[in-house]
Design an enzyme around this catalytic site. Structure first.
Site, short mmCIF file in Angstrom:
data_model
loop_
_atom_site.label_atom_id
_atom_site.label_comp_id
_atom_site.label_asym_id
_atom_site.label_seq_id
_atom_site.Cartn_x
_atom_site.Cartn_y
_atom_site.Cartn_z
N TYR A 195 -163.19 61.52 -88.03
CA TYR A 195 -163.15 61.48 -86.48
C TYR A 195 -161.68 60.70 -86.12
O TYR A 195 -161.23 61.41 -85.12
CB TYR A 195 -164.36 60.49 -86.24
CG TYR A 195 -164.49 60.31 -84.66
CD1 TYR A 195 -164.68 61.26 -83.73
CD2 TYR A 195 -164.32 59.02 -84.19
CE1 TYR A 195 -164.93 61.18 -82.54
CE2 TYR A 195 -164.73 58.77 -82.89
CZ TYR A 195 -164.90 59.87 -82.10
OH TYR A 195 -165.10 59.45 -80.70
N SER A 253 -159.90 59.24 -75.58
CA SER A 253 -159.88 59.08 -77.15
C SER A 253 -161.18 58.31 -77.46
O SER A 253 -162.12 58.52 -77.04
CB SER A 253 -158.56 58.32 -77.40
OG SER A 253 -158.47 57.87 -78.60
N LYS A 267 -158.53 61.30 -82.85
CA LYS A 267 -158.50 60.50 -81.80
C LYS A 267 -157.15 59.91 -81.66
O LYS A 267 -156.71 59.47 -80.69
CB LYS A 267 -159.66 59.43 -81.66
CG LYS A 267 -160.92 60.17 -81.35
CD LYS A 267 -161.16 60.94 -80.21
CE LYS A 267 -162.45 61.39 -79.86
NZ LYS A 267 -162.50 62.15 -78.27
#
Length: 296
Positions: A150, A136, A154
């Site tokens: 983004y 991650s 993650k």
């Protein structure tokens, strides 16, 4: 190792190879894969070791991913440890990011980890052993300015990892989620070219790590079966702060979380305050500049 042709993925492959592992590198760029294969082979500890390269996009077609991993297992034997490191990043203000970028990042960063994991899990259960690593990011623990496309991808990996760990723990399979900080990789260099000023200033509050250092920590934590893998004091603090209902490896780890949570929350609030201050300052400077331009 997916995303194994460069950056953290390549360094993880090297670290495992140094420990005598057989490696399968998976990435899209065949030329990069072959270059990385030569680099990794320099670290062999015995003549039997093999580095296998497979060029495939792990985010597009599950059946294709399943087939190539099946072929890899036929050649090198069953997967003992899968490292999901394929990923990409786009930074920018929410309204400035192209809508298809949100879809692309979710496909690469999330589904690109789901598909390989899904392809190996049945064999791991049959063998009653295995390790699955999801790489991650600290941006998967804390949402920051510029990472609206983004960060969610993650964060999603953690949800997957927690649910999967509960399913596979009885089969002696352990899941690790790694949260590397800003790391000196080609991907980070590319991302830095388009970072908004606010994101750059916030990122500068912590140092950039070397990929080799990050890889060593991730491999060690994966081998030990630790659920969380963090680097440095900032990483440790974030892992405590975001521990929530995540699994613990030992009673000691659980006690550390309980004892440190309150103190780290106070420190964290100071960090958040300073980040908000950076964003406000940048906004005021931008408005001042725009106003001056209009007056001219």
């Amino acid at each position: 190792v997916t995303g194994g042709s460069s950056g953290i993925g390549k360094c993880i492959a090297i670290e495992c190879y140094k420990q005598g592992a057989f490696i399968t590198l998976i990435a899209r760029d065949e030329n990069k894969l072959l270059q990385t294969k030569k680099e990794i082979e320099q670290y062999s500890v015995n003549d039997k070791q093999v580095v296998l390269c497979i060029s495939v996009d792990v985010s597009k077609d599950y059946e294709q991913v399943e087939n190539v991993l099946k072929q890899a297992q036929e050649k090198l034997g069953p997967v003992d440890m899968l490292v999901n490191c394929a990923g990409t990043s786009v930074t920018g203000k929410f309204e400035d990011i192209e809508v298809n970028s949100f879809e692309r990042l979710m496909a690469v960063n999330y589904l690109g980890s789901v598909y390989p994991s899904r392809a190996v899990i049945a064999t791991m259960k049959e063998r009653r052993m295995g390790r699955i690593v999801f790489v991650s990011s600290q941006a998967g623990q804390l949402g920051l300015f510029g990472y609206t496309a983004y960060s969610p991808t993650k964060f999603a990996l953690r949800g997957l990892a927690e649910a999967l760990q509960m399913e596979v723990k009885p089969y002696n399979i352990y899941v690790t989620v790694a949260y590397p900080p800003d790391t000196d990789t080609p991907g980070f260099a590319e991302e830095s070219k388009t970072k908004p000023l606010e994101t750059k200033l916030i990122s500068e509050t912590s140092s950039v790590c070397q990929a080799e250092q990050v890889a060593r920590v991730i491999v060690k934590d994966a081998i030990q079966g630790n659920f969380n893998s963090s680097v440095g004091s900032d990483g440790y603090m974030l892992s405590i702060l975001t521990s929530g209902m995540s699994p613990v490896t030992s009673i000691t780890e659980g006690l550390q979380q309980v004892v440190c949570m309150g103190i780290f929350r106070i420190v964290g609030l100071f960090y958040l305050g300073s980040f908000d201050s950076i964003v406000r300052r940048c906004m005021m400077q931008r408005e001042k500049s725009e106003s001056a331009d209009k007056n001219e």
